[in-house]
Write a protein that holds these residues in place. Structure first.
Motif, PDB file in Angstrom:
ATOM      1  N   TYR A   1       0.267  -1.709  -1.819  1.00 43.88           N
ATOM      2  CA  TYR A   1       0.216  -1.894  -0.378  1.00 43.88           C
ATOM      3  C   TYR A   1       0.663  -3.310  -0.060  1.00 43.88           C
ATOM      4  O   TYR A   1       0.036  -4.279  -0.489  1.00 43.88           O
TER       5      TYR A   1
ATOM      6  N   SER B   1       5.549   3.764   5.556  1.00 47.38           N
ATOM      7  CA  SER B   1       5.055   2.640   6.346  1.00 47.38           C
ATOM      8  C   SER B   1       3.964   3.093   7.298  1.00 47.38           C
ATOM      9  O   SER B   1       3.908   4.273   7.678  1.00 47.38           O
TER      10      SER B   1
ATOM     11  N   THR C   1       3.451  -1.426   4.070  1.00 43.51           N
ATOM     12  CA  THR C   1       4.226  -0.421   3.350  1.00 43.51           C
ATOM     13  C   THR C   1       3.436   0.000   2.126  1.00 43.51           C
ATOM     14  O   THR C   1       2.958  -0.842   1.369  1.00 43.51           O
ATOM     15  N   GLN C   2       3.275   1.304   1.950  1.00 45.15           N
ATOM     16  CA  GLN C   2       2.627   1.837   0.760  1.00 45.15           C
ATOM     17  C   GLN C   2       3.700   2.411  -0.156  1.00 45.15           C
ATOM     18  O   GLN C   2       4.534   3.204   0.270  1.00 45.15           O
ATOM     19  N   THR C   3       3.679   2.005  -1.417  1.00 40.33           N
ATOM     20  CA  THR C   3       4.611   2.533  -2.402  1.00 40.33           C
ATOM     21  C   THR C   3       3.825   3.217  -3.502  1.00 40.33           C
ATOM     22  O   THR C   3       2.912   2.623  -4.088  1.00 40.33           O
TER      23      THR C   3
ATOM     24  N   LYS D   1       9.267   7.649  -7.160  1.00 39.68           N
ATOM     25  CA  LYS D   1       8.805   6.481  -6.416  1.00 39.68           C
ATOM     26  C   LYS D   1       9.032   6.759  -4.938  1.00 39.68           C
ATOM     27  O   LYS D   1      10.137   7.127  -4.528  1.00 39.68           O
ATOM     28  N   GLU D   2       7.988   6.603  -4.142  1.00 35.88           N
ATOM     29  CA  GLU D   2       8.069   6.916  -2.722  1.00 35.88           C
ATOM     30  C   GLU D   2       7.367   5.847  -1.907  1.00 35.88           C
ATOM     31  O   GLU D   2       6.288   5.381  -2.278  1.00 35.88           O
ATOM     32  N   SER D   3       7.980   5.471  -0.792  1.00 38.96           N
ATOM     33  CA  SER D   3       7.388   4.466   0.091  1.00 38.96           C
ATOM     34  C   SER D   3       7.241   5.023   1.498  1.00 38.96           C
ATOM     35  O   SER D   3       8.113   5.758   1.985  1.00 38.96           O
TER      36      SER D   3
ATOM     37  N   TYR E   1      -0.311   2.502  -6.941  1.00 34.27           N
ATOM     38  CA  TYR E   1      -0.268   2.465  -5.486  1.00 34.27           C
ATOM     39  C   TYR E   1      -0.213   1.005  -5.049  1.00 34.27           C
ATOM     40  O   TYR E   1      -1.140   0.236  -5.310  1.00 34.27           O
TER      41      TYR E   1
ATOM     42  N   GLU F   1       4.131   5.033  -7.145  1.00 35.78           N
ATOM     43  CA  GLU F   1       4.983   5.192  -8.323  1.00 35.78           C
ATOM     44  C   GLU F   1       4.302   6.133  -9.305  1.00 35.78           C
ATOM     45  O   GLU F   1       3.131   5.962  -9.637  1.00 35.78           O
TER      46      GLU F   1
ATOM     47  N   SER G   1      -0.802  -8.573  -0.569  1.00 36.04           N
ATOM     48  CA  SER G   1      -0.595  -7.223  -1.087  1.00 36.04           C
ATOM     49  C   SER G   1      -1.709  -6.887  -2.054  1.00 36.04           C
ATOM     50  O   SER G   1      -2.447  -7.770  -2.509  1.00 36.04           O
TER      51      SER G   1
END
Length: 217
Positions: A185, A66, A51-53, A62-64, A183, A55, A172
């Motif tokens: 991961y 996969s 999952t990449q988030t 904030k967006e995630s 960013y 911010e 991570s």
């Protein structure tokens, strides 16, 4: 391709940290990094669901998303955000699902800020690193390693790795950009030695009806 990697996996930059300025290659950090690198290099291939988030404090966003990636040596197949990136070491195919379009280009490592298979060996060239302590991630104890790129012109000023104390796996990593964006991961599932063949790292256009081919080679 360069724009894609800038968005997803940009991992080159420079940090201005007092401690890092004095520590070129922390022996404690190097032992942990070497153990991690050895673990992945011993495999013929591996697959990671992640999952990449992203911010952005300035935009208060904030967006995630996969994705997953299969890696074997310098080859990889990456699927994320409606795109599929396939690299067989010589050729790169970038397939855009929504547009049903694939772009073909030569693989030129000098034009890419990072390829996904480099994360496990990133520290070996052009970086300082230091041991930043221990933390808990998902109830598991992890080593915290900070990487400091030497290139002052790059926009990421720190890369922080979380490496399992139990089995030396990478749990991570987080990148800190000068513009304030972060960013992260996170590895959701790790599969060692999945079955791979030559077709794993090639794009077969016969499987995509009506696909538009843009050949930039």
């Amino acid at each position: 391709m360069k724009r894609f990697f800038s968005y997803l996996l940009v991992l080159l930059a420079m940090v201005q940290l007092t401690n890092a300025q004095n520590v070129q290659k922390d022996p404690q950090a190097e032992r942990v990094l070497d153990a991690m690198s050895k673990k992945y290099q011993a495999m013929n291939a591996f697959k990671v669901a992640f999952t990449q988030t992203v911010e952005s404090p300035s935009a208060k966003a904030k967006e995630s998303i996969s994705g997953d990636i299969t890696v074997s040596g310098n080859k990889f197949r990456l699927a994320v955000a409606g795109q599929e990136i396939i690299n067989n070491g010589a050729t790169i195919w970038t397939f855009m699902k929504k547009e049903n379009e694939v772009t073909i280009s030569d693989n030129d490592p000098d034009e890419q800020e990072l390829t996904p298979n480099q994360i496990y060996n990133l520290y070996k060239k052009g970086y300082r690193y230091m041991y930043a302590g221990e933390e808990k991630e998902g109830g598991e104890a992890v080593h915290v390693i900070d990487l400091t790129p030497n290139d002052r012109d790059n926009q990421v000023f720190k890369i922080r790795l979380h490496i399992s104390k139990k089995d030396n796996s990478l749990k991570s990593w987080k990148m800190f950009r000068k513009n304030g964006n972060r960013y992260t991961y996170k590895v959701n599932k790790f599969t060692p030695n999945p079955p791979v063949t030559a077709t794993t790292f090639a794009f077969d256009k016969t499987k995509y009806k009506g696909v538009k081919v843009v050949d930039l080679r």
